[in-house]
Scaffold this motif. Structure first.
Motif, short mmCIF file in Angstrom:
data_model
loop_
_atom_site.label_atom_id
_atom_site.label_comp_id
_atom_site.label_asym_id
_atom_site.label_seq_id
_atom_site.Cartn_x
_atom_site.Cartn_y
_atom_site.Cartn_z
N ILE A 41 1.54 0.56 5.04
CA ILE A 41 2.44 0.01 6.06
C ILE A 41 3.19 -1.23 5.60
O ILE A 41 4.06 -1.72 6.31
CB ILE A 41 1.66 -0.33 7.35
CG1 ILE A 41 0.68 -1.50 7.11
CG2 ILE A 41 0.94 0.90 7.89
CD1 ILE A 41 0.10 -2.07 8.38
N TRP A 42 2.88 -1.77 4.42
CA TRP A 42 3.44 -3.06 3.99
C TRP A 42 3.88 -2.95 2.52
O TRP A 42 3.14 -2.41 1.70
CB TRP A 42 2.39 -4.14 4.14
CG TRP A 42 2.85 -5.54 3.85
CD1 TRP A 42 2.81 -6.20 2.64
CD2 TRP A 42 3.41 -6.47 4.77
NE1 TRP A 42 3.30 -7.47 2.78
CE2 TRP A 42 3.67 -7.67 4.07
CE3 TRP A 42 3.69 -6.42 6.13
CZ2 TRP A 42 4.23 -8.81 4.68
CZ3 TRP A 42 4.25 -7.53 6.75
CH2 TRP A 42 4.50 -8.72 6.03
N GLU A 43 5.04 -3.45 2.22
CA GLU A 43 5.52 -3.39 0.84
C GLU A 43 6.04 -4.74 0.38
O GLU A 43 6.42 -5.60 1.18
CB GLU A 43 6.60 -2.33 0.69
CG GLU A 43 7.89 -2.60 1.45
CD GLU A 43 8.93 -1.53 1.19
OE1 GLU A 43 9.01 -1.05 0.03
OE2 GLU A 43 9.67 -1.18 2.13
N VAL A 44 6.04 -4.92 -0.93
CA VAL A 44 6.54 -6.13 -1.57
C VAL A 44 7.58 -5.71 -2.60
O VAL A 44 7.32 -4.84 -3.43
CB VAL A 44 5.40 -6.92 -2.26
CG1 VAL A 44 5.96 -8.18 -2.91
CG2 VAL A 44 4.32 -7.28 -1.25
N GLU A 45 8.74 -6.33 -2.55
CA GLU A 45 9.80 -6.08 -3.52
C GLU A 45 9.89 -7.25 -4.49
O GLU A 45 9.73 -8.41 -4.11
CB GLU A 45 11.16 -5.90 -2.83
CG GLU A 45 11.31 -4.59 -2.10
CD GLU A 45 12.74 -4.39 -1.58
OE1 GLU A 45 13.57 -5.32 -1.73
OE2 GLU A 45 13.01 -3.32 -1.00
N GLY A 46 10.15 -6.95 -5.74
CA GLY A 46 10.37 -7.99 -6.75
C GLY A 46 9.15 -8.35 -7.57
O GLY A 46 9.26 -9.11 -8.53
N VAL A 47 7.97 -7.81 -7.20
CA VAL A 47 6.74 -8.11 -7.92
C VAL A 47 6.01 -6.79 -8.16
O VAL A 47 5.86 -5.98 -7.25
CB VAL A 47 5.83 -9.07 -7.14
CG1 VAL A 47 4.54 -9.34 -7.91
CG2 VAL A 47 6.54 -10.38 -6.85
N GLY A 57 7.38 -7.12 3.69
CA GLY A 57 7.43 -6.77 5.11
C GLY A 57 6.99 -5.33 5.32
O GLY A 57 6.50 -4.66 4.41
N PHE A 58 7.19 -4.85 6.54
CA PHE A 58 6.80 -3.49 6.89
C PHE A 58 7.63 -2.47 6.11
O PHE A 58 8.82 -2.70 5.85
CB PHE A 58 6.98 -3.24 8.38
CG PHE A 58 6.01 -3.97 9.25
CD1 PHE A 58 4.65 -3.71 9.16
CD2 PHE A 58 6.44 -4.92 10.16
CE1 PHE A 58 3.74 -4.38 9.96
CE2 PHE A 58 5.54 -5.60 10.97
CZ PHE A 58 4.19 -5.33 10.86
N VAL A 59 6.99 -1.35 5.74
CA VAL A 59 7.75 -0.25 5.15
C VAL A 59 8.70 0.30 6.20
O VAL A 59 8.56 0.03 7.40
CB VAL A 59 6.80 0.86 4.62
CG1 VAL A 59 5.85 0.31 3.58
CG2 VAL A 59 6.03 1.50 5.78
N VAL A 60 9.65 1.09 5.75
CA VAL A 60 10.71 1.58 6.66
C VAL A 60 10.12 2.31 7.86
O VAL A 60 10.51 2.06 9.01
CB VAL A 60 11.67 2.50 5.89
CG1 VAL A 60 12.64 3.19 6.86
CG2 VAL A 60 12.46 1.71 4.86
N GLU A 61 9.17 3.20 7.63
CA GLU A 61 8.62 4.01 8.72
C GLU A 61 7.86 3.16 9.72
O GLU A 61 7.93 3.41 10.93
CB GLU A 61 7.73 5.12 8.17
CG GLU A 61 8.50 6.23 7.47
CD GLU A 61 7.57 7.30 6.93
OE1 GLU A 61 6.56 6.94 6.30
OE2 GLU A 61 7.85 8.48 7.15
N ALA A 62 7.12 2.16 9.24
CA ALA A 62 6.41 1.27 10.15
C ALA A 62 7.39 0.47 11.00
O ALA A 62 7.19 0.28 12.20
CB ALA A 62 5.50 0.32 9.35
#
Length: 510
Positions: A291-297, A317-322
């Motif tokens: 449910i949670w993703e991190v971009e850039g790392v 933040g939350f993934v798209v579907e969440a």
């Protein structure tokens, strides 16, 4: 009484590449298969139904946690004669997070995620009865939102069992085999001149990767939190509440590290506890999950420092579907209630919700007790020392004809206490929306969503001090004592779905 899946952390639930298939025959009409499927899977079992309350026994609280809306979806299996049979292995080795594929008449007809596993013969008998020889479907699974579809089962069964043309019993397909055979379970593309395959009953895609509402709420209820002397660490729950507030406010689902560090760091300093360090970089990355993703790392970097997060321009933040699910008022209300009740029992919950930006969930109207919060300016009043506020903002426009109609039907008499409030000329009443029409509740301005109330009971109803039960009794929220029976008018049809939403806000949805 143990339930697999309750108390399990998100990290312990299989990832997308670890999910197995549990192939589950729906059963024949002689055994009641279609009827049982309709009853306990498609329609669901209301946990508050007196028929089931006693049979739930020690499983009641855990199942209420898994199904916050009070409607559970179950399936069951009879104990196999041999523990090491194919069915016995499937019952033993299937896990929370695996996907069930329901089979009937040479087709797969539905899919759902396993939210919990448990054994309850009394409940199973109440739901499905027994077979002719007295067997009970006592090995039970709790299911996430069910997506019904139709797909030819033969390609998958042929790939697993060779030429056999039928699924004869419960079967478990490993994660590796599932990944190899995903393309074997899909509705066929219509050919020219033929009717297309019926769409899924629910709006969700039939894709196995689709995040379901129940799975989202389950992830919230099973956070892996550090336990301190004063209770669980609030880093992750605070972060999720703050992120839900961003979704509610229409902001980007992903927050930059600079914004996250400033705002979540401030919340942790205020509510994290005296023995808890202010470390917003921990929940920023440690919440990584379905449910949670991190971009850039990179995912392999478990605990990057604030400097690394800043230099990499990281966002989380939350993934798209969440995020899509949380844009729905009902799902948002369920999530806020679950998180605040489970993790903030020892905290000042109203203050926490106000601080994170979710104060609107403290009332049915969505209005907070702090007037003018937001875009306001203070000026010294010309006629005296009292400060004045100039308030700017948006307020939903109400249909005055509907207000007039509901008051006329009830002759300005409160539907709760049945007392008319006399004023100098005539009587006074107020039209109250059951599900607030403004943010965050997004209810409609319709007669089925309105009540005629006196000012006192309007305030109590709005501030969630009283609620209406399924039998139209008005109860005190604190102790469930019946205070009144709601007065109703034959022309005023109140929609039960709005009353159910108000009960959800009061924590009385089950």
């Amino acid at each position: 009484m143990k339930i697999d899946g309750v108390g399990q952390s998100e990290a312990e639930i299989p990832g997308a590449d670890e999910v197995q298939w549990l192939l589950q025959p729906r059963g024949t009409a002689r055994l009641g298969g279609p009827k049982h499927f309709r009853h306990s899977v498609r329609e669901g079992i209301r946990l508050s139904d007196p028929k089931y309350v006693e049979a739930l026994g020690g499983h009641a609280d855990a199942l209420s946690e898994i199904f916050p809306d009070g409607v559970a979806r179950f399936w069951g299996a009879i104990t196999p004669k041999k523990a090491n049979s194919e069915k016995g292995v499937a019952l033993r080795d299937s896990r929370v997070g695996d996907e069930v594929l329901f089979y009937g008449e040479k087709k797969f007809i539905a899919r759902a995620t396993i939210l919990a596993k448990f054994r309850n013969p009394a409940l199973a008998e109440k739901i499905w009865g027994t077979t002719d020889d007295g067997a009970i479907w006592e090995h039970m699974i709790a299911l996430g939102d069910v997506v019904e579809f139709e797909a030819d089962a033969m390609p998958l069964l042929a790939a697993i069992d060779g030429p056999d043309d039928k699924l004869w019993g419960l079967k478990l397909v490993s994660a590796r085999e599932r990944a190899r055979l995903l393309d074997k379970v899909a509705p066929p593309s219509p050919t020219p001149g033929t009717a297309s395959v019926p769409a899924p009953r629910k709006s969700e895609s039939a894709s196995p990767a689709t995040l379901e509402r129940q799975a989202l709420l389950h992830a919230f209820s099973t956070l892996r939190t550090h336990t301190r002397p004063g209770g669980p660490s609030l880093h992750k729950p605070l972060t999720l509440l703050w992120s839900i507030a961003r979704i509610e406010a229409g902001e980007d689902r992903l927050a930059s590290w600079d914004v996250f560090e400033r705002e979540v760091g401030g919340l942790l300093a205020e509510f994290g506890g005296s023995d808890s360090q202010v470390t917003p970089h921990y929940p920023f990355t440690r919440l990584r999950s379905r449910i949670w993703e991190v971009e850039g790392v990179l995912d392999s970097v478990e605990d990057p420092s604030p400097t690394v997060l800043r230099e990499s321009g990281a966002k989380a933040g939350f993934v798209v579907e969440a995020a899509q699910l949380l844009r729905k008022a009902r799902v948002r209300a369920e999530a806020v209630k679950l998180l605040s009740r489970k993790y903030f029992e020892a905290a000042d919950r109203p203050l926490v919700l106000e601080r994170v930006g979710l104060g609107g969930h403290l009332s049915a109207s969505g209005q907070t007790e702090t007037p003018g919060r937001g875009d306001t300016t203070e000026n010294e009043g010309a006629a005296g020392p009292v400060k004045r506020q100039r308030v700017s903002g948006m307020r939903p426009e109400r249909d005055v004809d509907l207000v007039r109609q509901v008051k006329e039907w009830h002759e300005d008499t409160c539907q709760i206490c049945s007392e008319p409030l006399e004023v100098l000329v005539g009587y006074y009443s107020e039209a109250a929306h059951i599900q607030g029409i403004g943010s965050p509740h997004e209810g409609p301005d319709v007669l089925g969503n309105m009540l005629c109330l006196c000012p006192n009971h309007h305030k109590q109803f709005d501030r969630l001090a009283v609620y209406i039960d399924p039998a139209w009794k008005v109860r005190r929220t604190g102790d469930d004592e019946v205070l009144f029976e709601l007065r109703r008018h034959p022309k005023h049809h109140i929609a039960e779905k709005y009353v159910e939403y108000h009960r959800l806000l009061c924590g009385k949805d089950a």
